[in-house]
Design an enzyme around this catalytic site. Structure first.
Site, PDB file in Angstrom:
ATOM      1  N   HIS A 183      -9.912  13.185  -3.626  1.00 11.69           N
ATOM      2  CA  HIS A 183      -9.630  13.472  -2.217  1.00 11.69           C
ATOM      3  C   HIS A 183     -10.699  12.798  -1.376  1.00 11.69           C
ATOM      4  O   HIS A 183     -11.897  12.946  -1.640  1.00 11.69           O
ATOM      5  CB  HIS A 183      -9.645  14.971  -1.975  1.00 11.69           C
ATOM      6  CG  HIS A 183      -9.506  15.368  -0.533  1.00 11.69           C
ATOM      7  ND1 HIS A 183      -8.535  14.852   0.297  1.00 11.69           N
ATOM      8  CD2 HIS A 183     -10.228  16.242   0.224  1.00 11.69           C
ATOM      9  CE1 HIS A 183      -8.654  15.386   1.498  1.00 11.69           C
ATOM     10  NE2 HIS A 183      -9.679  16.227   1.490  1.00 11.69           N
ATOM     11  N   HIS A 232     -11.531  11.140   2.905  1.00 10.76           N
ATOM     12  CA  HIS A 232     -11.100  11.014   4.293  1.00 10.76           C
ATOM     13  C   HIS A 232     -11.300   9.551   4.710  1.00 10.76           C
ATOM     14  O   HIS A 232     -11.810   9.267   5.790  1.00 10.76           O
ATOM     15  CB  HIS A 232     -11.884  11.966   5.188  1.00 10.76           C
ATOM     16  CG  HIS A 232     -11.501  13.405   5.000  1.00 10.76           C
ATOM     17  ND1 HIS A 232     -10.722  14.099   5.899  1.00 10.76           N
ATOM     18  CD2 HIS A 232     -11.755  14.268   3.990  1.00 10.76           C
ATOM     19  CE1 HIS A 232     -10.534  15.337   5.470  1.00 10.76           C
ATOM     20  NE2 HIS A 232     -11.159  15.457   4.303  1.00 10.76           N
ATOM     21  N   ASP A 234       2.964  -3.367  -6.238  1.00 11.02           N
ATOM     22  CA  ASP A 234       2.271  -3.456  -7.520  1.00 11.02           C
ATOM     23  C   ASP A 234       1.700  -2.110  -7.966  1.00 11.02           C
ATOM     24  O   ASP A 234       1.442  -1.907  -9.153  1.00 11.02           O
ATOM     25  CB  ASP A 234       1.117  -4.461  -7.436  1.00 11.02           C
ATOM     26  CG  ASP A 234       1.579  -5.907  -7.570  1.00 11.02           C
ATOM     27  OD1 ASP A 234       2.675  -6.139  -8.115  1.00 11.02           O
ATOM     28  OD2 ASP A 234       0.821  -6.798  -7.131  1.00 11.02           O
ATOM     29  N   HIS A 249      -4.276  15.708   7.860  1.00  9.63           N
ATOM     30  CA  HIS A 249      -5.449  15.945   7.020  1.00  9.63           C
ATOM     31  C   HIS A 249      -5.973  14.611   6.488  1.00  9.63           C
ATOM     32  O   HIS A 249      -6.693  13.908   7.213  1.00  9.63           O
ATOM     33  CB  HIS A 249      -5.061  16.921   5.889  1.00  9.63           C
ATOM     34  CG  HIS A 249      -6.209  17.386   5.071  1.00  9.63           C
ATOM     35  ND1 HIS A 249      -6.075  18.388   4.127  1.00  9.63           N
ATOM     36  CD2 HIS A 249      -7.513  16.996   5.004  1.00  9.63           C
ATOM     37  CE1 HIS A 249      -7.240  18.600   3.543  1.00  9.63           C
ATOM     38  NE2 HIS A 249      -8.128  17.767   4.055  1.00  9.63           N
ATOM     39  N   TYR A 278       2.609  -8.081 -16.998  1.00  9.75           N
ATOM     40  CA  TYR A 278       1.375  -8.371 -16.270  1.00  9.75           C
ATOM     41  C   TYR A 278       0.160  -8.038 -17.155  1.00  9.75           C
ATOM     42  O   TYR A 278       0.131  -7.027 -17.829  1.00  9.75           O
ATOM     43  CB  TYR A 278       1.306  -7.537 -14.978  1.00  9.75           C
ATOM     44  CG  TYR A 278       0.027  -7.736 -14.209  1.00  9.75           C
ATOM     45  CD1 TYR A 278      -0.083  -8.744 -13.269  1.00  9.75           C
ATOM     46  CD2 TYR A 278      -1.071  -6.906 -14.436  1.00  9.75           C
ATOM     47  CE1 TYR A 278      -1.264  -8.911 -12.547  1.00  9.75           C
ATOM     48  CE2 TYR A 278      -2.249  -7.081 -13.724  1.00  9.75           C
ATOM     49  CZ  TYR A 278      -2.341  -8.085 -12.797  1.00  9.75           C
ATOM     50  OH  TYR A 278      -3.501  -8.269 -12.102  1.00  9.75           O
TER      51      TYR A 278
END
Length: 230
Positions: free
Chosen positions: A95, A97, A120, A169, A227
C-alpha cells in the site's frame, strides 16, 4: 517458533518502496504472508522508513492478533488480512500513496488501458473501487477498505490485474510475495503517470484495441507465453 526470514523479506520489500521513491515519511506499508503458518509480517505503524529495522516487523495472524513483535502493526493491517483471506493465490501486499496512482484514486476514476505497457502487466483497466458508504466508515474502516477492494474484483481475476485504486484513498497492489507486490506498485505508478499524460494530450483517447491488449498480456502471462527466457 522463529519468524526471522518472514520479517526479513517483509522488511526488504518495505525498504524497496523507499529506494523506488514511492513513499515519503511513513506513507506506505508492505506485508508478506506465510500461509502454512497462517501469519503475516507487516510494517509497524507510524515508524519512519529511516528508522525501520527487520526486527521491527510485526507478526500478525489472519484474525489480526499480534503473534510476535513489540510494536503495533500498520493501521492498514485489517485491509491486508482481508485481501489474503479473499485472494488465495497472493503472498504479498503493498500500500502506498504514490502521486499519480493516488491522483486517479482521488479523482475516483479507473485507469483505462491506453497502451501496450499497461497491457503487459494488467489485463484491462485498473479498477477504482466504489466510494465507502457511511455505514462502512462507522463499522470497521480498515476491514471495509478490504471489502471495497474485493467487491471491485467480483468477476475479475486478481492475478490478471494485481492492482487497484481505492476511491478517495490510494493504491494497493499484490503479488506472489512481498517483493512482487512492490514491483507491481512501481509498475502501477508508472502506468498511472502514462495514463494521466495520455488524457492530458487527448481527453477523448479510447482504450487500447482489445486484440492488441490480448496479444501483449498473453505473450507475457498466457499458457503459451514466450516473453523472456524459459
Amino acid at each position: 517458533m522463529s519468524y526471522l526470514e518472514l520479517k526479513r523479506e517483509a522488511y526488504e520489500a518495505n525498504m524497496e518502496l523507499q529506494r523506488r521513491n514511492l513513499i515519503i515519511y511513513t506513507w506506505g506499508n508492505v506485508s508478506q504472508i506465510d500461509r502454512a503458518k497462517g501469519v503475516m509480517a507487516i510494517k509497524p505503524s507510524g515508524v519512519p522508513y529511516e528508522e525501520l529495522l527487520p526486527e521491527h516487523m510485526v507478526i500478525v495472524d489472519m484474525e489480526n492478533n499480534i503473534v510476535e513483535g513489540q510494536m503495533r502493526p500498520s493501521s492498514d493491517t485489517k485491509t491486508h488480512t482481508h485481501l489474503y483471506r479473499h485472494f488465495e493465490t497472493i503472498g504479498g501486499v503493498t500500500h502506498t500513496h504514490s502521486t499519480y496512482a493516488t491522483a486517479w484514486a482521488q479523482a475516483q476514476v479507473s485507469i483505462p488501458c491506453f497502451g501496450t505497457t499497461h497491457a503487459d502487466f494488467a489485463y484491462g483497466e485498473i479498477p477504482c473501487t466504489a466510494v465507502m458508504s457511511d455505514e462502512q466508515i462507522e463499522r470497521d474502516y480498515e476491514e471495509e477498505t478490504g471489502v471495497q477492494i474485493t467487491d471491485a474484483f467480483v468477476g475479475k481475476n486478481p492475478d490478471e490485474v494485481p492492482m487497484v485504486i481505492v476511491a478517495g484513498h490510494a493504491p494497493f497492489t499484490w503479488g506472489k510475495d512481498a517483493a512482487k507486490s512492490v514491483y507491481h506498485a512501481v509498475v502501477l505508478e508508472e502506468i498511472a503517470r502514462m495514463a494521466y499524460l495520455t488524457k492530458t494530450l487527448n481527453t477523448q483517447q479510447a482504450s487500447l484495441k482489445q486484440g492488441i491488449l490480448e496479444k501483449h498480456y498473453q505473450r507475457k502471462h498466457g499458457k503459451n507465453a514466450y516473453y523472456g527466457q524459459s
